[in-house]
Design a protein around this motif. Structure first.
Motif, PDB file in Angstrom:
ATOM      1  N   UNK A 103       0.835  -1.205   0.000  1.00  0.00           N
ATOM      2  CA  UNK A 103       0.000   0.000   0.000  1.00  0.00           C
ATOM      3  C   UNK A 103       0.873   1.259   0.000  1.00  0.00           C
ATOM      4  N   UNK A 104       1.892   1.267   0.836  1.00  0.00           N
ATOM      5  CA  UNK A 104       2.770   2.442   0.937  1.00  0.00           C
ATOM      6  C   UNK A 104       3.552   2.657  -0.342  1.00  0.00           C
ATOM      7  N   UNK A 105       4.060   1.567  -0.925  1.00  0.00           N
ATOM      8  CA  UNK A 105       4.850   1.680  -2.157  1.00  0.00           C
ATOM      9  C   UNK A 105       4.010   2.253  -3.288  1.00  0.00           C
ATOM     10  N   UNK A 106       2.812   1.728  -3.475  1.00  0.00           N
ATOM     11  CA  UNK A 106       1.961   2.227  -4.553  1.00  0.00           C
ATOM     12  C   UNK A 106       1.603   3.697  -4.341  1.00  0.00           C
ATOM     13  N   UNK A 107       1.230   4.036  -3.114  1.00  0.00           N
ATOM     14  CA  UNK A 107       0.831   5.410  -2.823  1.00  0.00           C
ATOM     15  C   UNK A 107       1.984   6.377  -3.059  1.00  0.00           C
ATOM     16  N   UNK A 108       3.171   6.031  -2.589  1.00  0.00           N
ATOM     17  CA  UNK A 108       4.334   6.915  -2.735  1.00  0.00           C
ATOM     18  C   UNK A 108       4.719   7.076  -4.197  1.00  0.00           C
ATOM     19  N   UNK A 109       4.721   5.984  -4.960  1.00  0.00           N
ATOM     20  CA  UNK A 109       5.039   6.088  -6.390  1.00  0.00           C
ATOM     21  C   UNK A 109       4.058   7.050  -7.057  1.00  0.00           C
ATOM     22  N   UNK A 110       2.769   6.893  -6.739  1.00  0.00           N
ATOM     23  CA  UNK A 110       1.756   7.755  -7.334  1.00  0.00           C
ATOM     24  C   UNK A 110       1.918   9.215  -6.943  1.00  0.00           C
ATOM     25  N   UNK A 140       3.006  14.837  -8.300  1.00  0.00           N
ATOM     26  CA  UNK A 140       3.571  16.120  -7.876  1.00  0.00           C
ATOM     27  C   UNK A 140       4.989  16.352  -8.389  1.00  0.00           C
ATOM     28  N   UNK A 141       5.406  15.499  -9.322  1.00  0.00           N
ATOM     29  CA  UNK A 141       6.696  15.689 -10.000  1.00  0.00           C
ATOM     30  C   UNK A 141       7.860  15.741  -9.019  1.00  0.00           C
ATOM     31  N   UNK A 142       7.846  14.802  -8.075  1.00  0.00           N
ATOM     32  CA  UNK A 142       8.902  14.676  -7.087  1.00  0.00           C
ATOM     33  C   UNK A 142       9.743  13.441  -7.448  1.00  0.00           C
ATOM     34  N   UNK A 143      11.047  13.611  -7.562  1.00  0.00           N
ATOM     35  CA  UNK A 143      11.923  12.522  -8.014  1.00  0.00           C
ATOM     36  C   UNK A 143      11.288  11.804  -9.215  1.00  0.00           C
ATOM     37  N   UNK A 144      10.982  12.533 -10.291  1.00  0.00           N
ATOM     38  CA  UNK A 144      10.215  11.948 -11.404  1.00  0.00           C
ATOM     39  C   UNK A 144      10.915  10.769 -12.082  1.00  0.00           C
ATOM     40  N   UNK A 189      10.266   3.142 -11.053  1.00  0.00           N
ATOM     41  CA  UNK A 189       9.559   2.283 -10.096  1.00  0.00           C
ATOM     42  C   UNK A 189       8.199   1.859 -10.643  1.00  0.00           C
ATOM     43  N   UNK A 190       7.454   2.802 -11.238  1.00  0.00           N
ATOM     44  CA  UNK A 190       6.133   2.468 -11.789  1.00  0.00           C
ATOM     45  C   UNK A 190       6.258   1.491 -12.956  1.00  0.00           C
TER      46      UNK A 190
END
Length: 413
Positions: free
Chosen positions: A60-67, A72-76, A82-83
């Motif tokens: 859950x955390x991995x998916x949410x953070x990747x999204x 928000x164009x953070x570490x794109x 990762x995605x």
């Protein structure tokens, strides 16, 4: 300009999908753990069953953070890689699930959206198209924020989504997508509409003539040729038809038998302490339930412990803690669906779920005098906590905007 717009659309589409998928899992970590348990059993990996809850949190955390990073164009560049790898892995996995069907529901969107394995596979293919484009154009992606801002935001979002999961585990899911959510009417959820699609089957007949066997269906069956001799037949389910949201809710009394309809039609408040595995009830919780049970009886409110355990296990609970609970039995999987707590308390009236409590939030026995009032108080508390988490999330976004504005102003100066 067109390619730039396509990159923006791809980043937002892939990111939003990951955010939604991660969040609906984070609000129900117990459901995620149950799904991992199904996967580990299906793939004969029982040695990993003890890791179901950590795996639920991690996914859950991995998916949410990747999204979040993508949107928000953070570490794109990192988020894009990762995605891409994530989708490649799960697209291959869901193809295997679709072909062999060891688990009927992949659980990719938790209980929020139910998809078949083939629907999940094609959904992944669509998202993968955009993720592939992002991956091969990642060199053109750049964040407008400084490295320190990106780090702070990523850590803050990780803390936020872990906080959502921890809260939902220690209390109840922030958002309940299951058919037993507060306000749901169980008889209505069990009703099949008159115009609902019916199950469709395909029957194949195996006949023999002159030592040769041949298969026929209803359309080409040789009704007029009596020389064919029936050998066997097989029936295959083509379409399951309509399945009501609630189809396995049964309350079985040890002496009275099935009393589901009787309890669903009660006009007075009904308390069900749901415990799929009754041996997991500890002494402290047992005493809380005993106080609630005694108080409910004072006001002639029915109070049962609903369990999937054997009656011997149930009676051992009474003997161990000197309690006098009355028990009902139900299906273990269904009980875990009703409430994500063992035990959990459900208040019903006239077939409607009025309120649900995690064992960490059981109401005081004194509140049983007016259970509906207690339920409303509990719902208000839950809404307040939900709003608090939402405010934390919004504060983070506002802080990011302010930091970005400062950076722009300093650059212009």
């Amino acid at each position: 300009m067109m390619w730039r717009l396509l990159r923006l659309i791809s980043r937002l589409f892939v990111g939003a999908t990951f955010i939604f998928s991660g969040f609906v899992k984070a609000v129900d970590p117990v459901g995620g753990a149950i799904k991992f348990h199904d996967y580990f059993q299906a793939f004969h990996m029982d040695w990993l069953i003890s890791m179901t809850m950590p795996a639920s949190f991690a996914l859950a955390s991995l998916e949410f953070i990747i999204g979040i990073l993508l949107v928000f164009n953070i570490f794109p560049k990192t988020a894009t890689r990762a995605s891409f790898y994530f989708l490649i892995f799960f697209t291959i996995l869901t193809l295997g699930l679709a072909i062999f069907n060891p688990v009927s529901d992949c659980g990719c969107f938790g209980d929020a959206i139910k998809l078949t394995n083939w629907q999940t596979f094609w959904k992944n293919i669509i998202i993968l198209v955009f993720a592939v484009y992002l991956y091969f154009s990642k060199s053109r992606l750049a964040s407008p924020y400084s490295l320190s801002i990106q780090r702070v935001f990523a850590v803050f979002m990780l803390i936020y989504i872990l906080g959502v999961s921890v809260y939902s585990l220690r209390h109840l899911p922030l958002i309940d997508f299951r058919p037993y959510s507060e306000g749901s009417n169980i008889p209505a959820g069990m009703t099949i509409p008159e115009d609902a699609p019916q199950p469709q089957y395909k029957t194949t007949f195996i006949l023999e003539k002159d030592g040769i066997q041949k298969e026929f269906n209803e359309n080409n069956y040789p009704y007029e040729d009596t020389t064919w001799v029936f050998v066997d037949s097989k029936t295959e389910l083509i379409s399951e038809g309509y399945t009501p949201p609630i189809h396995d809710f049964v309350l079985q009394h040890p002496q009275k038998g099935d009393i589901t309809d009787q309890l669903l039609n009660l006009k007075k408040p009904l308390f069900l302490a749901v415990s799929p595995v009754i041996s997991e009830i500890n002494p402290k919780i047992a005493q809380k339930l005993a106080h609630l049970n005694a108080r409910a009886r004072e006001y002639d409110f029915p109070f049962y412990i609903l369990t999937a355990s054997t009656l011997d296990d149930a009676q051992r609970l009474n003997a161990s803690y000197k309690t006098d609970f009355e028990f009902l039995q139900g299906d273990e999987t269904n009980l875990k669906t009703i409430i994500r707590s063992n035990p959990g308390l459900v208040l019903m009236q006239n077939g409607t779920v009025v309120a649900k409590w995690h064992h960490n939030d059981f109401p005081a026995a004194s509140e049983i005098k007016n259970p509906v009032s207690a339920a409303l108080k509990q719902q208000k508390t839950k809404q307040t906590r939900t709003l608090l988490l939402g405010h934390i999330f919004l504060i983070a976004l506002v802080a990011l905007i302010i930091l970005k504005s400062r950076k722009t102003i300093n650059k212009n100066q």
